[in-house]
Design a protein around this motif. Structure first.
Motif, PDB file in Angstrom:
ATOM      1  N   THR A 192       0.809  -1.235   0.000  1.00 47.18           N
ATOM      2  CA  THR A 192       0.000   0.000   0.000  1.00 47.18           C
ATOM      3  C   THR A 192       0.832   1.270   0.000  1.00 47.18           C
ATOM      4  OG1 THR A 192      -0.074   0.152   2.400  1.00 47.18           O
ATOM      5  CG2 THR A 192      -1.798  -1.157   1.348  1.00 47.18           C
ATOM      6  N   GLY A 193       2.109   1.164   0.297  1.00 49.02           N
ATOM      7  CA  GLY A 193       2.936   2.377   0.416  1.00 49.02           C
ATOM      8  C   GLY A 193       2.509   3.234   1.596  1.00 49.02           C
ATOM      9  N   GLY A 223      -3.926   7.628   1.747  1.00 45.32           N
ATOM     10  CA  GLY A 223      -3.614   8.667   2.725  1.00 45.32           C
ATOM     11  C   GLY A 223      -2.573   8.138   3.677  1.00 45.32           C
ATOM     12  N   ASN A 224      -2.935   8.111   4.956  1.00 46.92           N
ATOM     13  CA  ASN A 224      -2.013   7.621   5.983  1.00 46.92           C
ATOM     14  C   ASN A 224      -2.550   6.377   6.668  1.00 46.92           C
ATOM     15  OD1 ASN A 224       0.271   9.034   6.011  1.00 46.92           O
ATOM     16  ND2 ASN A 224      -0.184  10.275   7.811  1.00 46.92           N
ATOM     17  N   LEU A 225      -3.586   5.790   6.099  1.00 50.15           N
ATOM     18  CA  LEU A 225      -4.335   4.765   6.831  1.00 50.15           C
ATOM     19  C   LEU A 225      -3.543   3.515   7.168  1.00 50.15           C
ATOM     20  CD1 LEU A 225      -7.842   5.048   5.254  1.00 50.15           C
ATOM     21  CD2 LEU A 225      -7.311   5.082   7.679  1.00 50.15           C
ATOM     22  N   THR A 241      -0.111   3.597   7.265  1.00 49.30           N
ATOM     23  CA  THR A 241       1.239   4.007   7.635  1.00 49.30           C
ATOM     24  C   THR A 241       1.499   3.547   9.068  1.00 49.30           C
ATOM     25  OG1 THR A 241       1.145   5.919   6.165  1.00 49.30           O
ATOM     26  CG2 THR A 241       2.810   5.967   7.886  1.00 49.30           C
ATOM     27  N   ARG A 295       1.706   6.687  -3.430  1.00 47.47           N
ATOM     28  CA  ARG A 295       1.787   7.290  -2.108  1.00 47.47           C
ATOM     29  C   ARG A 295       3.214   7.315  -1.545  1.00 47.47           C
ATOM     30  NH1 ARG A 295       2.740   9.292   1.894  1.00 47.47           N
ATOM     31  NH2 ARG A 295       1.740   9.248   3.924  1.00 47.47           N
ATOM     32  N   GLY A 296       3.987   6.228  -1.792  1.00 47.72           N
ATOM     33  CA  GLY A 296       5.226   6.006  -1.055  1.00 47.72           C
ATOM     34  C   GLY A 296       6.367   6.948  -1.378  1.00 47.72           C
ATOM     35  N   ASN A 307      -2.477   3.534  -6.216  1.00 52.19           N
ATOM     36  CA  ASN A 307      -1.065   3.639  -5.832  1.00 52.19           C
ATOM     37  C   ASN A 307      -0.210   3.461  -7.082  1.00 52.19           C
ATOM     38  OD1 ASN A 307       0.999   3.930  -3.920  1.00 52.19           O
ATOM     39  ND2 ASN A 307       1.124   1.734  -3.528  1.00 52.19           N
ATOM     40  N   GLN A 334       2.740  14.629  -0.281  1.00 52.41           N
ATOM     41  CA  GLN A 334       2.277  13.277  -0.598  1.00 52.41           C
ATOM     42  C   GLN A 334       1.120  12.878   0.320  1.00 52.41           C
ATOM     43  OE1 GLN A 334       3.743  12.313  -3.763  1.00 52.41           O
ATOM     44  NE2 GLN A 334       3.790  10.336  -2.759  1.00 52.41           N
ATOM     45  N   GLU A 335       1.334  13.141   1.598  1.00 53.39           N
ATOM     46  CA  GLU A 335       0.348  12.718   2.595  1.00 53.39           C
ATOM     47  C   GLU A 335      -0.965  13.496   2.455  1.00 53.39           C
ATOM     48  OE1 GLU A 335       1.841  12.941   6.607  1.00 53.39           O
ATOM     49  OE2 GLU A 335      -0.185  13.193   7.374  1.00 53.39           O
ATOM     50  N   HIS A 348      -2.700  12.713  -1.041  1.00 53.23           N
ATOM     51  CA  HIS A 348      -3.218  11.342  -1.104  1.00 53.23           C
ATOM     52  C   HIS A 348      -4.414  11.181  -0.173  1.00 53.23           C
ATOM     53  CE1 HIS A 348      -2.976   6.915  -1.541  1.00 53.23           C
ATOM     54  NE2 HIS A 348      -2.299   7.195  -2.628  1.00 53.23           N
ATOM     55  N   ASN A 349      -4.307  11.808   0.986  1.00 51.67           N
ATOM     56  CA  ASN A 349      -5.415  11.747   1.940  1.00 51.67           C
ATOM     57  C   ASN A 349      -6.702  12.288   1.337  1.00 51.67           C
ATOM     58  OD1 ASN A 349      -5.395  10.635   4.511  1.00 51.67           O
ATOM     59  ND2 ASN A 349      -3.942  12.155   5.249  1.00 51.67           N
ATOM     60  N   TYR A 350      -6.578  13.357   0.581  1.00 50.94           N
ATOM     61  CA  TYR A 350      -7.777  13.962   0.001  1.00 50.94           C
ATOM     62  C   TYR A 350      -8.213  13.241  -1.283  1.00 50.94           C
ATOM     63  CZ  TYR A 350     -10.805  17.110  -2.542  1.00 50.94           C
ATOM     64  OH  TYR A 350     -11.861  17.614  -3.261  1.00 50.94           O
ATOM     65  N   VAL A 356      -7.214  10.260  -2.835  1.00 47.07           N
ATOM     66  CA  VAL A 356      -7.458   8.806  -2.850  1.00 47.07           C
ATOM     67  C   VAL A 356      -8.311   8.363  -1.661  1.00 47.07           C
ATOM     68  CG1 VAL A 356      -6.362   6.534  -2.830  1.00 47.07           C
ATOM     69  CG2 VAL A 356      -5.349   8.391  -4.153  1.00 47.07           C
ATOM     70  N   ALA A 357      -7.909   8.808  -0.462  1.00 45.02           N
ATOM     71  CA  ALA A 357      -8.655   8.363   0.718  1.00 45.02           C
ATOM     72  C   ALA A 357      -9.965   9.130   0.882  1.00 45.02           C
ATOM     73  CB  ALA A 357      -7.798   8.514   1.961  1.00 45.02           C
TER      74      ALA A 357
END
Lengths: 315, 440
Positions: free
Chosen positions: A259-260, A264-266, A268, B206-207, B265, B405-406, B409-411, B413-414
């Motif tokens: 997932t990398g 988001g950060n879920l 991590t 994301r990574g 991803n 990135q965080e 991606h949070n907005y 994708v998540a």
């Protein structure tokens, strides 16, 4: 009279050896043998730990060798413990840790219980079951990335087969509700055999005579399980939980590959977060404090757990 | 071709006479990312080996771990690499932390002028601080985000008719980002030759740096600015302006409505795979993939077209990629490494670099009258290089990249929070970084 480990080693040294090496006492010879190990332990374990603790009170950044290193006291610790993102990664780690342990213990013990029964092809099944743990976590992560692919992934098709849901309608690693479970499933697939093997060792260590005595007393299979099997296998089970707990607390490669850390950060986990702070942002002082906090947490929890394990073993 | 070969041979002979006696034969190690252009560079470097007497070794690392591996190497003062083709954003750190050798004197002594290179690549890959004549790299590989599309699908009469009926215009290269989204939505879930296909493959990784390299192509064109043009490091109202928020919302809308399921991803490799396997009608990707697309038996040979990142309400920009080549300060073979740069900067070598699939940044190569028609994507490359913008190249670039990135991606994708919240959060993160850096 008590002896130090060095004295005990000296006492065990054959008398002839000391005579052959003139001028050296048995105690000195013992020190010569032990010293390399002690030196290695100090160099590889103790010194880095002390150095990390020292760095955790500074603003040192390893990628800025020309910057002045300042003593910042507890500032790094304050920033970490008051950072909501850090607490989110702690929560993600706790979710991963708890669910992987619960599932692996339940499935692993069940498999061990079944494998422990004598049946045809027993050895073959054991080999097949332990196959996933022989793979590299990075390979498993990559492999499950394909399994979770909505268009071509086997996992989605299996779910679709049993539920009728369109396989392309859900993404295990892209959906915020499913991604935390995606990493739990992959890790459970990989490491359940490890728990099974430990449980199997526990089950096979129970003497048959105890079961025979229980049979004579007309104890039911259910009663035998709760009063003989489970209590006697419990120390092994707890050992498996300890190993998996420590391993999964530092889980990194499988999740990064899968997932990398997202969406988001879920997903991590703390190890991923720590690696980013230490080796991507290069905040060496800050990440040292982070590492110290994690070390103290794991060490503290593991110590309490080992005490409980010893008590169970003594019963 | 003959004249090119003659030029190469003549330059080679000239250089060989000078280089072969300049220093003892060394084994040079060049570090770069593991990707198609790296293979072309191995091929190109054979000429250098033959002419100079030095031997070349290569250390290529996959993109997803390239920064980790190489920055670790530089930060530890490692001597693995004599030459580094480092990412454009590393130039600030490379210069300020003493990892790269300053090349001004070397350029002056050897008649290498930065005026001979595409200006955007000089600013992006070689200068630190930006827009000052302090050079720490020679522009080595020009790259930029652009789009590839299935020309054969776009040209199908039945699809053209349906598109015209739905949108009232031709199914053609989009003239704006909004039109691009229309086209992507048009293809999303469509059955083509018995296969379900999707609109567009975009960067969502994301990574490492993926989603940032993708979303900036929307942000720039809707009005996002990294800072106040009149006051450096003044972020509020620029990073999170109304236009920037709209741009981020656009990217999320594109992701939600017109990308393949499970593409949460994806970066360069995944986009290439999706496009080559016929899953998507369009893909966002760096220009380095275009030679490979053209050579692909399924999507190459005229089946694909290329276009620059379309404009948005605030203009037309594209995310800069590419790298410069630097001499590592910790190398004990700096003289031989400088010889390589001297050889690499020659027009004949740069021309061959382009022929092999490397995107030369030398103006003489790209301004050659035959360049634009030399490959189907050559004109798009030129158009794209004229509109580039790059991410921060500060020494703290990684500290700036990770929160982006965080947050994004949070907005995207998540689906957490709003675009405004994401960008406001980014302003807070970046402000904290610049405060720590002592820049605010």
């Amino acid at each position: 009279m008590t002896h130090s480990p060095i004295d005990r080693a000296a006492l065990r040294t054959p008398p002839g050896m000391a005579r052959r090496i003139r001028g050296l006492s048995d105690r000195t010879i013992a020190w010569i043998f032990v010293a390399p190990t002690i030196f290695l332990l100090l160099a590889v374990n103790i010194f880095p730990l002390i150095w990390t603790i020292r760095l955790s009170f500074t603003n040192f950044r390893v990628n800025r060798p020309n910057n002045a290193v300042e003593w910042v006291g507890l500032e790094n610790y304050r920033r970490i413990l008051s950072d909501p993102d850090v607490w989110n990664t702690m929560q993600a780690t706790a979710h991963f840790l708890i669910w992987t342990i619960v599932l692996q213990v339940l499935i692993g013990f069940t498999l061990a219980y079944l494998i422990n029964k004598k049946f045809r092809g027993n050895d073959l099944w054991t080999t097949i079951i332990v196959f996933p743990m022989m793979l590299s976590p990075a390979v498993v992560g990559n492999f499950w990335t394909f399994l979770y692919q909505p268009q071509i992934g086997l996992f989605n098709y299996v779910v679709s087969f049993f539920t009728g849901i369109d396989p392309a309608s859900f993404s295990m690693i892209g959906d915020v509700h499913l991604a935390p479970w995606a990493i739990v499933i992959a890790d459970t697939w990989m490491w359940t055999p490890f728990v099974m093997l430990i449980c199997l060792a526990g089950l096979r260590s129970i003497p048959d005579s105890i079961y025979e005595a229980a049979e004579c007393d007309r104890a039911s299979k259910w009663r035998q399980f709760w009063t003989i099997t489970l209590p006697m296998a419990l120390p092994f089970l707890m050992l498996a939980v300890l190993f998996r707990g420590i391993e999964n607390f530092k889980m990194f490669d499988l999740v990064v590959q899968l997932t990398g850390g997202g969406p988001g950060n879920l997903t991590t986990l703390t190890s991923i977060d720590l690696k980013r702070e230490a080796f991507e942002k290069w905040r060496t002082g800050y990440s040292s404090a982070y590492a110290v906090i994690l070390f103290v947490s794991v060490f503290g929890l593991a110590s309490i757990y080992v005490k409980a394990l010893n008590k169970v073993k003594e019963r | 071709m003959n004249s090119n070969m003659m030029m190469t041979a003549a330059a080679g002979a000239l250089l060989a006479s000078g280089l072969s006696t300049a220093a003892a034969a060394e084994d040079l190690t060049l570090c770069w990312a593991a990707w198609d252009p790296a293979n072309a560079l191995i091929e190109l470097s054979r000429d250098f080996e033959a002419q100079s007497g030095h031997t070349m070794s290569f250390e290529f690392v996959p993109w997803t771990s390239f920064a980790d591996r190489m920055l670790n190497e530089l930060n530890s003062g490692g001597q693995l690499c004599d030459l580094m083709i480092g990412d454009s954003q590393w130039i600030g750190g490379g210069a300020e932390n003493g990892h790269y050798v300053k090349l001004n004197d070397f350029f002056d002594a050897n008649g290498i002028s930065m005026d001979d290179f595409i200006p955007a690549t000089v600013t992006g890959y070689a200068e630190w601080p930006k827009n000052t004549p302090n050079y720490y790299a020679l522009p080595a590989f020009g790259d930029v985000v652009g789009w590839t599309y299935r020309k054969d699908w776009f040209e199908r009469p039945e699809l053209q008719a349906e598109f015209m009926e739905t949108y009232g215009r031709d199914l053609d290269v989009p003239a704006s980002l909004a039109e691009l989204k229309d086209i992507a939505e048009f293809f999303q879930g469509r059955d083509i030759d018995g296969t379900t296909v999707y609109g567009a493959a975009i960067y969502t990784e994301r990574g490492s740096e993926g989603i940032t390299m993708g979303v900036t192509n929307a942000l720039y064109n809707y009005g996002f600015l990294y800072e106040n043009p009149d006051q450096p490091y003044d972020l509020d109202g620029f990073v999170n302006s109304a236009g920037a928020v709209e741009g981020l919302e656009f990217y999320k809308a594109l992701y939600d409505a017109a990308t393949p399921p499970g593409s949460s991803n994806w970066y360069m490799g995944e986009n290439i795979d999706a496009y080559r396997s016929g899953q998507v009608a369009m893909q966002m990707n760096f220009a380095f993939i275009w030679p490979g697309v053209e050579a692909d038996p399924n999507v190459g040979g005229g089946n694909s077209g290329y276009f620059a990142n379309p404009p948005g309400p605030a203009g037309q920009f594209a995310q800069l990629g590419g790298q410069g080549i630097s001499v590592v300060a910790y190398s004990e073979k700096q003289d031989a490494a400088l010889e390589y740069i001297q050889w690499f900067a020659q027009p004949a070598v740069q021309a061959k670099w382009w022929e092999l699939g490397g995107y030369s940044a030398l103006s003489a190569v790209v301004e050659d009258p035959g360049f634009a028609t030399s490959q189907p994507y050559a004109q798009t490359f030129l158009d794209s290089m004229a509109i580039v913008k790059d991410f921060w190249a500060e020494p703290a670039y990684a500290d700036l990249l990770l929160p982006m990135q965080e947050r994004v991606h949070n907005y995207v994708v998540a689906g957490t929070g709003t675009a405004q919240e994401a960008l406001d959060g980014l302003v807070r993160d970046w402000t904290e970084v610049f405060e720590d850096e002592g820049k605010i």
